[in-house]
Design an enzyme around this catalytic site. Structure first.
Site, mmCIF file in Angstrom:
data_model
loop_
_atom_site.group_PDB
_atom_site.id
_atom_site.type_symbol
_atom_site.label_atom_id
_atom_site.label_comp_id
_atom_site.label_asym_id
_atom_site.label_seq_id
_atom_site.Cartn_x
_atom_site.Cartn_y
_atom_site.Cartn_z
ATOM 1 N N GLU A 151 49.454 19.829 36.678
ATOM 2 C CA GLU A 151 49.039 19.076 37.871
ATOM 3 C C GLU A 151 48.981 17.601 37.515
ATOM 4 O OE1 GLU A 151 45.952 21.234 40.436
ATOM 5 O OE2 GLU A 151 45.386 21.747 38.391
ATOM 6 N N LYS A 166 45.443 19.102 33.791
ATOM 7 C CA LYS A 166 45.329 18.091 34.852
ATOM 8 C C LYS A 166 45.841 16.775 34.277
ATOM 9 C CE LYS A 166 41.995 20.354 37.651
ATOM 10 N NZ LYS A 166 42.734 20.879 38.813
ATOM 11 N N HIS A 192 45.039 32.587 38.040
ATOM 12 C CA HIS A 192 46.394 32.199 38.465
ATOM 13 C C HIS A 192 47.459 32.486 37.400
ATOM 14 C CE1 HIS A 192 44.051 30.472 41.547
ATOM 15 N NE2 HIS A 192 43.890 29.266 41.040
ATOM 16 N N LYS A 225 37.628 32.914 44.595
ATOM 17 C CA LYS A 225 37.488 32.641 43.181
ATOM 18 C C LYS A 225 36.437 31.552 43.000
ATOM 19 C CE LYS A 225 40.369 29.839 40.293
ATOM 20 N NZ LYS A 225 39.965 28.460 40.490
ATOM 21 N N HIS A 238 44.651 32.677 45.324
ATOM 22 C CA HIS A 238 45.584 32.105 46.302
ATOM 23 C C HIS A 238 47.012 31.979 45.757
ATOM 24 C CE1 HIS A 238 44.862 28.203 44.328
ATOM 25 N NE2 HIS A 238 45.971 27.803 44.899
HETATM 26 C C1 BG6 Z 1 42.416 26.159 42.077
HETATM 27 C C2 BG6 Z 1 41.751 25.415 40.969
HETATM 28 O O1 BG6 Z 1 42.101 27.526 42.033
HETATM 29 O O2 BG6 Z 1 43.824 25.997 41.966
HETATM 30 C C3 BG6 Z 1 42.125 23.955 41.005
HETATM 31 O O3 BG6 Z 1 40.352 25.561 41.083
HETATM 32 C C4 BG6 Z 1 43.625 23.792 40.999
HETATM 33 O O4 BG6 Z 1 41.551 23.244 39.929
HETATM 34 C C5 BG6 Z 1 44.249 24.655 42.074
HETATM 35 O O5 BG6 Z 1 43.913 22.432 41.239
HETATM 36 C C6 BG6 Z 1 45.767 24.648 41.964
HETATM 37 O O6 BG6 Z 1 46.306 25.274 43.092
HETATM 38 P P1 BG6 Z 1 47.739 24.893 43.626
HETATM 39 O O7 BG6 Z 1 47.983 25.862 44.730
HETATM 40 O O8 BG6 Z 1 47.677 23.467 44.070
HETATM 41 O O9 BG6 Z 1 48.658 25.071 42.457
#
Ligand code: BG6
Length: 509
Positions: free
Chosen positions: A235, A359, A259, A167, A197
């Protein structure tokens, strides 16, 4: 708390992956360091990595093979999250090779082809190769083109060639379509593995299992019983050192079309006819297509954006977004987004899906909360009970992975009083905790040719289609009042207002 027997040891995951070579573009970068190498190591720990296996790193940095191997050992030690066996770590390093190259140079790709042929002979990988594009997105089309020009993507009897694309897949609908078209000219869809992911997370995969392996939830999983759904990806971190990327992406592009819509589609899709990759993805795509297009007028009503200013996260005083490295001090990039979405189908008509991500929120939490309709109050009219709390089923994706169901129970005593209580399932209690980067399953699936957890071209485009009107309106009307929430809070007031107008509130727990 009682600890339960681990029901499935990770060794039960399945057969060893196919023998192959993994070529990593961007092999000296962050993703390779933090995720890919530790994930390969973890696969090795569970005997899922084939013995006939080699890694070929390709990147701009002038590293020697010895330096690359040392880096592999160091990276695994630092990021595997488990006590590291030197033997396995050395084995991986010994099976790793490196070449310095330029993504735009046909000569370098010709050299790479020779390298791949040598490694094939040396490691008996029988022509199977997968290419991992862990580079900046602007290089994706060029790398795929160069691979094809050297016939490095051509499959032959019994020998597969696959490409994993990281991505972000495009930055809007037009660019995603263009990228699909470009790579589609030289690769067949079954060779393309678009990674998200989030689909590597056990708790995300469990949404399907939870819904479709249990008889009791599916009958109530619809508009008749569900009042609304809230999806939160919060986050506590800021943009860290990714300001350069984030300034162009923003929270909307970074999190929603990929996501969050993955979480939504798994929650809202119809049961697939099988777990075959296309059967699952057909249903996901169908529900993404059923999301009502937001009109430009509605964007102002149904979408909220925010940017964090300085504030307190926990006990730490942190800077505002505009003071982060590589960020414009006048930036109008959003770090928070909330939407109200509607799904136009029989299951979900009139059930709003509220989604939000940000964030510098008070804590890290990703969850899907299904709020059921309240029971009729009539029976309780003449009791001291003032209101009944609706049942909520919460799928906790991370951290603190689990599922809980909230319901009302009689508070002991002479009067009828009802208090909310929860039934809780914690992954760690049942299955223990297993070090994982989230990339293990995805790498393994690519090596066995299972694309279920990867995005198909139509799904990616459907995701962009949902956010496109918002991107357009926000571009035409840059935010005026940024920053509009303090770090360490749950986002701007408008996000609460979005819910309040509908007589609802966010779960800020
Ligand atoms: C990423 C984003 O794809 O996913 C990030 O680019 C984000 O900005 C991250 O922090 C969050 O992933 P996870 O697995 O920590 O929830």
């Amino acid at each position: 708390m009682i600890k339960h027997e681990v029901v499935h040891a990770p060794e039960d995951l399945g057969r060893m992956a196919d023998r192959c070579i993994m070529v990593v573009f961007g092999a000296s970068g962050d993703l390779t360091t933090r995720k890919l190498l530790p994930a390969l190591y973890n696969l090795g720990r569970h005997n899922l990595l084939p013995r006939e296996f080699a890694i070929l790193g390709f990147a701009k940095d002038a590293l020697t093979e010895e330096e690359f191997r040392k880096k592999i050992r160091d990276d695994i030690r630092e990021y595997a999250g488990a006590p590291v066996s030197c033997e396995l770590c050395d084995w991986l390093a010994d099976h790793s090779y490196y070449m310095t190259g330029d993504f735009a140079s046909a000569d370098d790709f010709a050299r790479m082809k020779l390298r791949v042929q040598e490694l094939e002979a040396q490691h008996h990988t029988q022509g199977n190769v997968f290419y991992y594009l862990a580079t900046l997105p602007q290089f994706f089309p060029e790398i795929v083109r160069q691979l094809a020009a050297q016939q490095l993507t051509e499959e032959s009897e019994g020998a597969w060639r696959r490409v994993i694309i990281e991505k972000p897949f495009g930055s809007d609908l037009a660019s995603a379509k263009a990228l699909n078209r470009d790579i589609g000219q030289v690769l067949k869809e079954h060779q393309i593995y678009r990674i998200d992911h989030y689909l590597g997370k056990e708790t995300v995969q469990n949404i399907l299992i939870f819904r479709f392996s249990n008889g009791i939830f599916e009958p109530v999983w619809n508009r008749r019983y569900i009042d609304h759904v809230q999806i939160t990806v919060a986050e506590s971190l800021g943009v860290e050192r990714r300001g350069g990327y984030y300034e162009h992406a923003g929270a909307l592009r970074d999190m929603i079309p990929n996501h969050i819509l993955q979480l939504l589609s798994l929650t809202a899709m119809e049961p697939p006819v099988s777990f075959d990759a296309n059967a699952v993805r057909d249903e996901q795509a169908k529900v993404l297509h059923a999301i009502q297009t937001i009109s430009p007028e509605d964007v102002l009503q149904r979408a909220v954006r925010g940017q964090y200013g300085a504030g307190l996260v926990g006990t730490e005083q942190v800077a505002g977004y505009r003071a982060e490295p590589f960020v414009d001090p006048q930036s109008s990039t959003e770090t928070f987004v909330a939407f109200k979405l509607a799904i136009d189908n029989w299951r979900w008509a009139d059930v709003p899906f509220y989604i939000r991500t940000g964030k510098r929120m008070p804590k890290r939490v990703t969850e899907i909360a299904i709020q059921f309709r309240s029971a009729p109050f009539r029976l309780f009219r003449d009791t001291p009970v003032e209101k009944l709390t609706p049942n909520t089923l919460v799928m906790r994706i991370q951290p603190d992975e689990g599922i809980s169901l909230q319901f009302g129970a009689k508070i002991p005593g002479a009067h009828v009083r009802v208090g909310p209580v929860t039934m809780d399932f914690e992954y760690a209690d049942y299955f223990g905790t297993e070090p994982s980067t989230g990339y293990e399953r995805l790498l393994y699936d690519c090596m066995i040719g299972d694309a279920t957890l990867f995005q198909r071209a139509d799904m990616v485009e459907a995701g962009w289609n949902v956010v496109e009107p918002v991107l357009d309106v926000w571009k035409a009307l840059p935010a005026k009042a940024f920053p509009n929430y303090a770090a360490g809070t749950w986002g701007p007031k408008d996000a609460d207002e979005l819910m309040r107008r509908d007589g609802r509130v966010w779960r800020n727990e």
